[in-house]
Design a protein around this motif. Structure first.
Motif, PDB file in Angstrom:
ATOM      1  N   ASN A 111       0.701  -1.399   0.393  1.00 34.52           N
ATOM      2  CA  ASN A 111       0.281   0.020   0.451  1.00 34.52           C
ATOM      3  C   ASN A 111       0.658   1.490   0.631  1.00 34.52           C
ATOM      4  O   ASN A 111       0.423   2.539  -0.204  1.00 34.52           O
ATOM      5  CB  ASN A 111      -0.812   0.449   1.105  1.00 34.52           C
ATOM      6  CG  ASN A 111      -1.559  -1.201   1.496  1.00 34.52           C
ATOM      7  OD1 ASN A 111      -2.788  -1.574   0.290  1.00 34.52           O
ATOM      8  ND2 ASN A 111      -1.880  -2.162   2.426  1.00 34.52           N
ATOM      9  N   ASP A 112       2.124   0.722   0.067  1.00 31.07           N
ATOM     10  CA  ASP A 112       3.195   2.148   0.343  1.00 31.07           C
ATOM     11  C   ASP A 112       4.160   2.081  -0.467  1.00 31.07           C
ATOM     12  O   ASP A 112       4.257   1.099  -1.370  1.00 31.07           O
ATOM     13  CB  ASP A 112       3.781   1.973   1.979  1.00 31.07           C
ATOM     14  CG  ASP A 112       3.941   3.995   2.632  1.00 31.07           C
ATOM     15  OD1 ASP A 112       3.809   4.225   1.183  1.00 31.07           O
ATOM     16  OD2 ASP A 112       4.194   3.710   3.379  1.00 31.07           O
ATOM     17  N   PHE A 113       4.635   3.525  -0.679  1.00 33.30           N
ATOM     18  CA  PHE A 113       6.048   3.460  -0.878  1.00 33.30           C
ATOM     19  C   PHE A 113       7.030   2.652  -0.626  1.00 33.30           C
ATOM     20  O   PHE A 113       7.157   2.743   0.063  1.00 33.30           O
ATOM     21  CB  PHE A 113       6.626   4.687  -1.335  1.00 33.30           C
ATOM     22  CG  PHE A 113       6.019   5.478  -1.764  1.00 33.30           C
ATOM     23  CD1 PHE A 113       6.028   5.585  -3.817  1.00 33.30           C
ATOM     24  CD2 PHE A 113       5.042   7.101  -1.012  1.00 33.30           C
ATOM     25  CE1 PHE A 113       5.455   7.061  -4.127  1.00 33.30           C
ATOM     26  CE2 PHE A 113       4.496   8.164  -1.739  1.00 33.30           C
ATOM     27  CZ  PHE A 113       4.308   7.390  -3.112  1.00 33.30           C
ATOM     28  N   PHE A 118      12.340  -0.924   2.365  1.00 31.34           N
ATOM     29  CA  PHE A 118      11.080   0.000   3.711  1.00 31.34           C
ATOM     30  C   PHE A 118      10.230   0.717   3.302  1.00 31.34           C
ATOM     31  O   PHE A 118      10.497   1.491   2.378  1.00 31.34           O
ATOM     32  CB  PHE A 118      12.004   1.162   4.777  1.00 31.34           C
ATOM     33  CG  PHE A 118      12.446  -0.162   6.034  1.00 31.34           C
ATOM     34  CD1 PHE A 118      12.827  -1.122   6.278  1.00 31.34           C
ATOM     35  CD2 PHE A 118      13.550   1.566   6.622  1.00 31.34           C
ATOM     36  CE1 PHE A 118      13.452  -1.861   7.265  1.00 31.34           C
ATOM     37  CE2 PHE A 118      14.395  -0.021   7.640  1.00 31.34           C
ATOM     38  CZ  PHE A 118      14.566  -0.818   8.106  1.00 31.34           C
ATOM     39  N   SER A 119       9.296   0.676   3.729  1.00 28.40           N
ATOM     40  CA  SER A 119       7.871   1.873   3.284  1.00 28.40           C
ATOM     41  C   SER A 119       8.818   3.084   3.708  1.00 28.40           C
ATOM     42  O   SER A 119       9.286   3.166   4.506  1.00 28.40           O
ATOM     43  CB  SER A 119       6.164   1.520   4.340  1.00 28.40           C
ATOM     44  OG  SER A 119       6.738   1.758   5.168  1.00 28.40           O
ATOM     45  N   THR A 120       7.437   4.483   3.894  1.00 31.92           N
ATOM     46  CA  THR A 120       7.667   5.721   3.863  1.00 31.92           C
ATOM     47  C   THR A 120       8.168   5.995   5.575  1.00 31.92           C
ATOM     48  O   THR A 120       8.038   6.631   5.962  1.00 31.92           O
ATOM     49  CB  THR A 120       6.566   6.749   3.495  1.00 31.92           C
ATOM     50  OG1 THR A 120       5.852   6.822   4.091  1.00 31.92           O
ATOM     51  CG2 THR A 120       6.699   7.032   2.008  1.00 31.92           C
ATOM     52  N   GLY A 121       7.040   4.833   5.938  1.00 33.22           N
ATOM     53  CA  GLY A 121       6.875   5.181   8.209  1.00 33.22           C
ATOM     54  C   GLY A 121       5.192   5.047   8.211  1.00 33.22           C
ATOM     55  O   GLY A 121       4.554   5.412   9.111  1.00 33.22           O
ATOM     56  N   ALA A 122       4.367   5.525   6.804  1.00 31.45           N
ATOM     57  CA  ALA A 122       2.754   5.021   7.078  1.00 31.45           C
ATOM     58  C   ALA A 122       2.731   3.456   7.440  1.00 31.45           C
ATOM     59  O   ALA A 122       1.607   4.110   7.848  1.00 31.45           O
ATOM     60  CB  ALA A 122       2.340   5.988   5.965  1.00 31.45           C
ATOM     61  N   GLU A 132      11.103   1.477  -0.529  1.00 33.26           N
ATOM     62  CA  GLU A 132      12.270   1.510  -1.100  1.00 33.26           C
ATOM     63  C   GLU A 132      13.313   1.265  -0.244  1.00 33.26           C
ATOM     64  O   GLU A 132      13.546   1.171   1.134  1.00 33.26           O
ATOM     65  CB  GLU A 132      12.204   3.097  -1.290  1.00 33.26           C
ATOM     66  CG  GLU A 132      11.087   3.909  -1.514  1.00 33.26           C
ATOM     67  CD  GLU A 132      10.845   5.163  -2.042  1.00 33.26           C
ATOM     68  OE1 GLU A 132      10.437   6.242  -2.878  1.00 33.26           O
ATOM     69  OE2 GLU A 132      10.433   5.669  -0.703  1.00 33.26           O
TER      70      GLU A 132
END
Lengths: 170, 276
Positions: A56-58, A85-89, A60
């Protein structure tokens, strides 16, 4: 002299290409007692997972040294790794870590423990932060493939497992 | 007499050399007294900034001050970040970042590898003051431990987002103030920066009663006043991250709050330049 240099370069290239390529495993269809050889690099597999599993998230890529410090892994004993990792969301995460055969006995267990500890830490972080992410963290996919360990945190770990098997068996 | 003097080739060369040295000396003196090509205002810019300003051709119109020039230059650099530039984060050398999940994003994705990060998801001033530990360079440390252990020349604080829902705004400001005091006491030689919160996306802002841009602006106003009271600098990291309405760019975020790697790089590029 030129021949010597060319020879050294060729030998280095051969050794450089062996990351993640050796090792036995249960998931490759090899006959019993015969180590199955997988031919992939950590970034290839992690990249395949990021493209073929629903996130669901970026997602990277993160610098390996940062990841080793965060996971508490001795990076000098990891021959190849790639982590997204995702953006933290979200708690979404992909990590592929490979070790040389001579380090496999000690390191595969260490990486497994580190991945499980990472999940525990993430559960603690997300409990008050984004509780909806706890569902993903309750069913992480952690699997050994030859001399590698793969962790995927996503909505559908079955989809992740299918993608990994598809990739290593292709 | 003079003819005889100049007829001697050795003497002529000697005179030329002295003249050259005098001219060079004059040029150096002129440079440092605002008499040369570079005027006094620009002179105060670090050489690194000045070179970039000249190289990249930032407009220097009438009435533009140094701050304005730096902001323009920083924004230009952030919009087209040159990640191959080995000096891109020189100003972060010996720095510490204290922050929440957004700062953690900068740690993971910006490429800043010459600073320490004390950051974590859901981090807030209360947790920091209570000694919550996070992984810093492979060690679990509280901020207090870290400040005792290492010496920093810059400390960037970026907190407040997770405190937006606090009922007592005074409590937030008081705790933030205590944190600034602790940092200043532990690192008396460090320059302390309060980073304002950058906005959330317009979609997030319109749909969230807590994480919206009105609350962020109110928080930033409090932080600006606090920084003034505590005599520390305020940095606004938002220019490279926001759209024309002042909201976080949609392309930068998946949830309207956190930014992806491209924008973490822009954030770091901008911050590095406005805090030189």
């Amino acid at each position: 002299m030129k021949k010597l240099i060319v020879g050294i370069v060729i030998v280095m290239m051969i050794f450089g290409m062996t990351a993640c390529s050796d090792g036995g495993g249960e998931e490759g269809g090899g006959t019993e007692g015969t180590p199955v050889t997988y031919d992939f690099t950590a970034s290839e597999l992690a990249g395949y997972i990021s493209e073929n599993v629903t996130f669901n998230d970026f997602m990277e890529e993160v610098d390996p040294q940062t990841v080793y410090e965060l996971y508490g892994i001795d990076g000098s004993k990891v021959s190849d790794s790639c982590t997204y990792f995702s953006t933290g969301a979200t708690a979404e995460e992909i990590s592929v870590m490979c070790v040389d055969p001579e380090n496999a006995d000690s390191m595969l267990g260490e990486i497994n423990r580190a991945f499980n500890k990472r999940i525990e830490d993430q559960i603690e972080s997300f409990t008050d932060y984004v509780p909806a992410e706890l569902d993903k963290l309750s069913k992480p996919l952690i699997m050994e493939i030859g001399n590698s360990v793969v962790m995927v945190v996503c909505d559908d770990p079955d989809q992740a497992k299918s993608a990994i098997l598809e990739y290593i068996n292709q | 007499m003079l003819d005889v003097f100049f007829e001697n080739r050795f003497n002529a060369r000697y005179i030329m050399l002295i003249l050259l040295v005098v001219i060079l000396l004059f040029a150096v003196i002129a440079r440092y007294h605002g008499m040369g090509v570079v005027n006094q205002q620009e002179e105060q810019l670090p050489d690194f900034v000045m070179n970039k300003v000249l190289e990249e051709g930032v407009t220097k119109g009438a009435g533009t001050g140094i701050d304005s020039m730096i902001l323009k230059w920083a924004l230009a650099a952030a919009e087209h970040p040159d990640e191959s530039d080995a000096h891109r984060f020189d100003s972060f050398e010996g720095a510490l970042f204290v922050g929440d999940s957004r700062t953690e994003g900068m740690k993971f994705y910006s490429g800043v590898d010459n600073a320490d990060f004390f950051s974590g998801k859901s981090m807030n001033v209360s947790k920091v003051l209570k000694g919550e530990t996070v992984n810093v360079g492979g060690q679990e440390l509280s901020l207090q431990d870290l400040l005792k252990k290492k010496t920093y020349n810059k400390v960037y604080i970026s907190l407040g987002l997770n405190e937006l829902g606090w009922t007592s705004k005074d409590s937030f400001v008081e705790s933030y103030g205590t944190l600034i005091d602790q940092v200043k006491e532990a690192q008396p030689d460090a320059e302390v920066f309060v980073q304002l919160l950058f906005p959330v996306s317009s979609k997030k802002s319109a749909s969230d009663k807590v994480f919206n841009n009105a609350n962020i602006k109110a928080c930033n106003d409090r932080l600006t006043k606090l920084a003034e009271d505590k005599d520390v600098k305020v940095l606004d990291p938002s220019p490279p991250l926001v759209d024309t309405t002042g909201a976080l760019k949609m392309e930068a975020t998946s949830d309207g709050v956190h930014i992806n790697s491209d924008y973490c790089v822009k954030w770091a590029f901008y911050l590095a330049r406005i805090s030189m």
